[in-house]
Scaffold this active site. Structure first.
Site, PDB file in Angstrom:
ATOM      1  N   SER A  17     -39.771  49.274   1.595  1.00 39.69           N
ATOM      2  CA  SER A  17     -39.614  47.914   1.103  1.00 39.69           C
ATOM      3  C   SER A  17     -40.961  47.379   0.660  1.00 39.69           C
ATOM      4  CB  SER A  17     -38.988  47.030   2.184  1.00 39.69           C
ATOM      5  OG  SER A  17     -39.724  47.121   3.378  1.00 39.69           O
ATOM      6  N   CYS A  18     -40.920  46.254  -0.013  1.00 40.91           N
ATOM      7  CA  CYS A  18     -42.095  45.609  -0.585  1.00 40.91           C
ATOM      8  C   CYS A  18     -43.197  45.468   0.471  1.00 40.91           C
ATOM      9  CB  CYS A  18     -41.704  44.225  -1.103  1.00 40.91           C
ATOM     10  SG  CYS A  18     -43.061  43.292  -1.787  1.00 40.91           S
ATOM     11  N   PRO A  19     -44.445  45.760   0.220  1.00 40.20           N
ATOM     12  CA  PRO A  19     -45.029  46.181  -1.067  1.00 40.20           C
ATOM     13  C   PRO A  19     -45.223  47.691  -1.208  1.00 40.20           C
ATOM     14  CG  PRO A  19     -46.814  45.635   0.427  1.00 40.20           C
ATOM     15  CD  PRO A  19     -45.518  45.549   1.217  1.00 40.20           C
TER      16      PRO A  19
END
Lengths: 79, 394
Positions: A17-19
């Site tokens: 997931s981000c980042p």
């Protein structure tokens, strides 16, 4: 068309997931040559926004994305 | 013909609302308005308070806490956070973005560590990025902007850690495709219908609350849902407000945060100045140690987890297992930490004092000062977007 693209390298960022997808993409591109195409596999919905804006800022060519079974494939041509 | 035009119009409208992301600045404006309305209705918006309540319940259920916590379904803290989760879940279904996403083991561990740190940080700062920063700043508390300084420092440290991790820990992705939702094309087609049901159900629940003379609580649940939908549709990630200036230099979220805060500060000031709401509301006892150090710990944790207080909850709502773990661990650390801080007068004092700006410089200058401060934050972020002055390379 995206279907005809033959990626020189594929980065599997599924489940991240981000980042992390963007950071890993950045790192992968550093080891590639100009004109080569990187394919990134991802599952985070946010990546659909982040990938084009990352490519634009970094000066790479964003070729687009296509949805696969349960994940998305992104294509970037290295500047 | 006219009928098909209407159909096309509705289809386009739906696509704009749910298949395209809302502009971040617009979400900032909506969050600002919701924040003021929520305070006018009952109380300021918060997230960590609900997580603390859930943590209290977990410890109570396994017999560690002896006294019964505030009821899950009438505590306003719990309802706001439940609403956020609910709204994000419904909205991710409506936009066909829901799917249980299992992260690789290392990422799950980061969710656990990051969530635990955020729980500790928010207990110290008197709230997470919402209660300790956004709402506290709106409430004209000086610990809000100070927590922001902590969040920026923590985010920078967290980013440095992530860069280090990339070089030294071979963490692969490739845990495979999403296991539900996205994985089955048929399930995607029904998601919008399920999502509509989920969101309608929240309205029905609020109606039943009103029947039980709990209108205040029921509407707070709806406020939570509205926050959840807005944040999910814009992917409004507070983490980026503090991380992006160093990582990508994008200024979108700083802009959104500033727009939201301008509205929220003005609204809160009006409500407090006129005496409609208590002056001490949402002024945490955290100036300066708790806000600054808690902010740093929280900021580092949110970078590791990939989501802040609100961000972890909405991403959990769209099915990300890493963030579900982060939320759980947030609950599990924030509850004992906050109880420990509250239990001792010495520790409470150590975290800091309540500093309500208007008590020192009056309402007018408090508002002017805060507005200028956040305009400056926005302008510096936009300048940094062009000059990459604060960019930190791996």
């Amino acid at each position: 068309m995206l279907e005809d693209i033959k990626p020189d390298q594929t980065l599997d960022a599924r489940g991240l997931s981000c980042p992390m997808p963007i950071l890993k993409t950045k790192k992968a591109i550093e080891k590639m040559k100009s004109g080569e195409v990187l394919e990134v596999l991802g599952t985070d919905p946010g990546t659909k926004n982040d990938m084009p804006s990352f490519a634009k800022r970094a000066g790479h060519e964003y070729l687009g994305h296509k949805d696969d079974q349960g994940f998305t494939r992104f294509y970037i041509r290295v500047k | 013909m006219a009928e098909s035009e209407l159909k096309a119009l509705l289809r386009e409208g739906y696509s704009k609302l749910f298949y395209q992301n809302w502009p971040v600045w617009l979400a900032g404006v909506i969050l600002g308005i919701l924040s003021v309305l929520c305070f006018a209705w009952a109380r300021p918006w918060g997230v960590a308070g609900g997580l603390k309540n859930w943590g209290d319940w977990i410890y109570y259920a396994i017999g560690i806490y002896k006294s019964r916590p505030e009821p899950l379904f009438t505590s306003t803290n719990s309802l706001l956070t439940l609403g956020l989760l609910w709204g994000a879940f419904g909205s991710s279904l409506m936009s066909k973005e829901f799917g249980i996403r299992v992260a690789p083991a290392w990422e799950l561990l980061k969710g656990i560590v990051g969530g635990s740190l955020m729980g500790i940080g928010s207990a110290m700062a008197g709230g997470c990025n919402v209660g300790g920063f956004f709402s506290a700043t709106s409430a004209l508390s000086l610990s809000g902007p100070l927590m922001m300084a902590g969040l920026l420092i923590g985010a920078l440290l967290g980013l440095k850690y992530l860069y280090w991790e990339l070089e030294h820990i071979p963490t692969g992705g490739g845990s495979g495709p999403v296991v539900s939702g996205d994985a089955r094309p048929n399930s995607k087609a029904v998601q919008p219908y399920l999502g509509a049901l989920v969101l309608l159900a929240s309205i029905l629940v609020a109606y039943f609350y009103a029947q039980e003379a709990l209108t205040r609580e029921g509407v707070l649940l709806l406020f939570g849902v509205a926050f959840g939908v807005t944040i999910q549709r814009a992917r409004f990630c507070f983490v980026r407000g503090f991380r992006d200036p160093f990582m990508t230099t994008e200024a979108e979220i700083p802009k959104g945060i500033t727009f939201g805060l301008i509205i929220s500060i003005l609204g809160f000031a009006a409500l407090k100045w006129t005496g409609l709401r208590g002056e001490a509301v949402y002024v945490p006892q955290a100036f300066w140690f708790g806000a600054l150090v808690g902010g740093i710990i929280f900021g580092f944790g949110m970078l590791i987890a990939g989501g802040c207080g609100s961000g972890s909850v909405w991403r959990a709502g769209e099915g990300q297992v890493k963030l579900m773990l982060a939320v759980l661990c947030f609950c599990l650390t924030t509850s004992p930490f906050e109880n420990w801080i509250n239990s001792s007068e010495g520790v409470t004092k150590f975290m800091g004092a309540s500093v309500f700006l208007p008590s020192y410089i009056g309402y007018f200058w408090s508002v002017v000062l805060l507005l200028l401060f956040f305009l400056l934050y926005m302008v510096v972020a936009m300048w940094n977007e062009r000059t990459e002055r604060f960019l930190v390379e791996p």
